[in-house]
Scaffold this active site. Structure first.
Site, PDB file in Angstrom:
ATOM      1  N   GLU A  48       0.864  -1.190   0.000  1.00 27.43           N
ATOM      2  CA  GLU A  48       0.000   0.000   0.000  1.00 27.43           C
ATOM      3  C   GLU A  48       0.902   1.243   0.000  1.00 27.43           C
ATOM      4  O   GLU A  48       1.935   1.270   0.675  1.00 27.43           O
ATOM      5  CB  GLU A  48      -0.864  -0.013   1.261  1.00 27.43           C
ATOM      6  CG  GLU A  48      -1.871   1.126   1.333  1.00 27.43           C
ATOM      7  CD  GLU A  48      -2.770   1.035   2.580  1.00 27.43           C
ATOM      8  OE1 GLU A  48      -2.377   0.392   3.565  1.00 27.43           O
ATOM      9  OE2 GLU A  48      -3.869   1.622   2.547  1.00 27.43           O
ATOM     10  N   LYS A 121     -10.143   1.287  -2.290  1.00 30.14           N
ATOM     11  CA  LYS A 121     -10.203   0.735  -0.925  1.00 30.14           C
ATOM     12  C   LYS A 121     -11.576   0.975  -0.295  1.00 30.14           C
ATOM     13  O   LYS A 121     -12.062   2.112  -0.238  1.00 30.14           O
ATOM     14  CB  LYS A 121      -9.108   1.385  -0.076  1.00 30.14           C
ATOM     15  CG  LYS A 121      -8.916   0.771   1.297  1.00 30.14           C
ATOM     16  CD  LYS A 121      -7.733   1.427   2.030  1.00 30.14           C
ATOM     17  CE  LYS A 121      -7.419   0.738   3.346  1.00 30.14           C
ATOM     18  NZ  LYS A 121      -6.300   1.385   4.075  1.00 30.14           N
ATOM     19  N   CYS A 163      -5.000  -3.667   2.739  1.00 36.49           N
ATOM     20  CA  CYS A 163      -4.677  -3.445   4.140  1.00 36.49           C
ATOM     21  C   CYS A 163      -5.842  -3.697   5.106  1.00 36.49           C
ATOM     22  O   CYS A 163      -6.218  -4.845   5.336  1.00 36.49           O
ATOM     23  CB  CYS A 163      -4.113  -2.024   4.280  1.00 36.49           C
ATOM     24  SG  CYS A 163      -3.192  -1.731   5.800  1.00 36.49           S
TER      25      CYS A 163
HETATM   26  O1  LIG Z   1      -2.899   6.978   5.080  1.00 40.84           O
HETATM   27  C1  LIG Z   1      -1.881   6.672   4.437  1.00 40.84           C
HETATM   28  O2  LIG Z   1      -0.905   7.406   4.285  1.00 40.84           O
HETATM   29  C2  LIG Z   1      -1.832   5.335   3.791  1.00 40.84           C
HETATM   30  N1  LIG Z   1      -2.778   4.447   4.297  1.00 40.84           N
HETATM   31  C3  LIG Z   1      -2.516   3.624   5.299  1.00 40.84           C
HETATM   32  O3  LIG Z   1      -1.409   3.545   5.810  1.00 40.84           O
HETATM   33  C4  LIG Z   1      -3.648   2.819   5.795  1.00 40.84           C
HETATM   34  C5  LIG Z   1      -4.636   3.762   6.362  1.00 40.84           C
HETATM   35  S1  LIG Z   1      -3.957   4.863   7.575  1.00 40.84           S
HETATM   36  N2  LIG Z   1      -3.229   1.875   6.779  1.00 40.84           N
HETATM   37  C6  LIG Z   1      -3.986   0.844   7.148  1.00 40.84           C
HETATM   38  O4  LIG Z   1      -5.060   0.587   6.615  1.00 40.84           O
HETATM   39  C7  LIG Z   1      -3.414   0.020   8.300  1.00 40.84           C
HETATM   40  C8  LIG Z   1      -4.351  -1.040   8.819  1.00 40.84           C
HETATM   41  C9  LIG Z   1      -3.814  -1.679  10.034  1.00 40.84           C
HETATM   42  O5  LIG Z   1      -2.689  -1.477  10.442  1.00 40.84           O
HETATM   43  C10 LIG Z   1      -4.694  -2.601  10.787  1.00 40.84           C
HETATM   44  O6  LIG Z   1      -5.787  -2.984  10.300  1.00 40.84           O
HETATM   45  O7  LIG Z   1      -4.307  -2.957  11.901  1.00 40.84           O
END
Ligand SMILES: O=C(O)CNC(=O)[C@H](CS)NC(=O)CCC(=O)C(=O)O
Length: 282
Positions: A48, A121, A163
């Site tokens: 991602e 997503k 993710c």
């Molecule tokens: O926002 C950004 O810069 C890029 N996107 C991410 O890093 C995304 C959303 S913050 N991360 C996840 O979905 C982690 C999920 C996870 O760690 C879990 O389900 O435990």
């Protein structure tokens, strides 16, 4: 009977600690692609936010492009062509209907450079985590998608997810009911939630859907202090680990034989036994 050539695939997952600078990440990607084993049917999956990660608030939006257009997507298409592989860019910011937010799009490029499929997503990570970031509010910057996507990757039925989606098994059940063979879960899983849940969630999804799983993750400490867990994984439909990348940057690969799916599903026909088959999203 599945034709031998069609059943034989190579899966690879790339893992590194992405920075906010796309040029920097593209250089890393090029180096890793150069070290991959050769295979005529090869799917390579990137984490991602592989090209842009760990910048200040609003950073990704600056690089967003219309779906299927723009210089960064063109670079990815060119790499798929140069290395003659199917390349899944875990997520990339594409413009959405809301001008203040982008869609987190998974983009699948064919060996001829064509954009074969895209997935936005569905589940956004608005969550409190006991790490130095503390509070994650993905929906501030990101517009959620609306549909489940099963891609045709050169005959391979590839389920697209990103993710946090991995925590929603009903989504993977829909993909399984549509005929999924391999589930891709490109991720930026946090170090804390990864240590708690990463292997268990991915193994459960592989076992329940009776699919191969390829799940590249970000790893290390990023420019904004965010920490990611690494341990990119490739699993077989029994949930067995074919490869685990540990925490260092690098790549993992596995040769898979799709005939194993038939074997596993004949022995234990979960799809047919399931009393909870739900309405499919078209
Ligand atoms: O926002 C950004 O810069 C890029 N996107 C991410 O890093 C995304 C959303 S913050 N991360 C996840 O979905 C982690 C999920 C996870 O760690 C879990 O389900 O435990």
């Amino acid at each position: 009977m599945v034709n031998r050539m069609v059943a034989d695939w190579q899966l690879s997952a790339l893992q590194w600690c992405s920075t906010p600078d796309p040029a920097d990440n593209l250089a890393r990607l090029r180096t890793l692609l150069g070290t991959l084993p050769q295979h005529s049917q090869h799917l390579v999956v990137l984490p991602e936010c592989a090209l842009i990660f760990g910048g200040p608030e609003g950073w990704q939006q600056r690089f967003s492009e219309p779906l299927g257009q723009g210089p960064l997507q063109a670079e990815l298409a060119a790499l798929a062509r140069q290395f003659q592989l199917y390349l899944l860019l875990g997520s990339f910011p594409t413009q959405s209907a809301d001008p203040s937010r982008f869609a987190a799009s998974s983009l699948l490029f064919a060996p001829d450079g064509r954009l074969l499929a895209d997935y936005q997503k569905l589940h956004l990570f608005d969550v409190e985590v006991a790490d130095r970031t503390g509070s994650y509010r993905e929906s501030d910057s990101t517009q959620a998608g609306e549909k489940v996507v099963l891609a045709d990757c050169g005959g391979l039925k590839l389920g697209l997810s990103i993710c946090y989606d991995v925590r929603f098994p009903a989504m993977m059940q829909q993909l399984a009911a549509l005929g999924m063979q391999v589930l891709a879960v490109p991720s930026a899983f946090t170090r804390v939630t990864g240590a708690a849940h990463w292997h268990a969630l991915l193994k459960a999804r592989a076992i329940e859907t009776q699919c191969f799983v390829v799940a590249p993750n970000q790893t290390g400490v990023h420019a904004n202090g965010r920490e990611t867990y690494g341990h990119s994984l490739i699993l077989d439909p029994y949930g067995r680990v074919l490869a685990d990348a540990g925490t260092e940057p690098g790549l993992i690969s596995a040769r898979i034989d799709l005939k194993l799916l038939t074997e596993v599903r004949q022995a234990m026909p979960l799809q047919q036994h399931n009393r909870f088959n739900c309405e499919l999203i078209p």
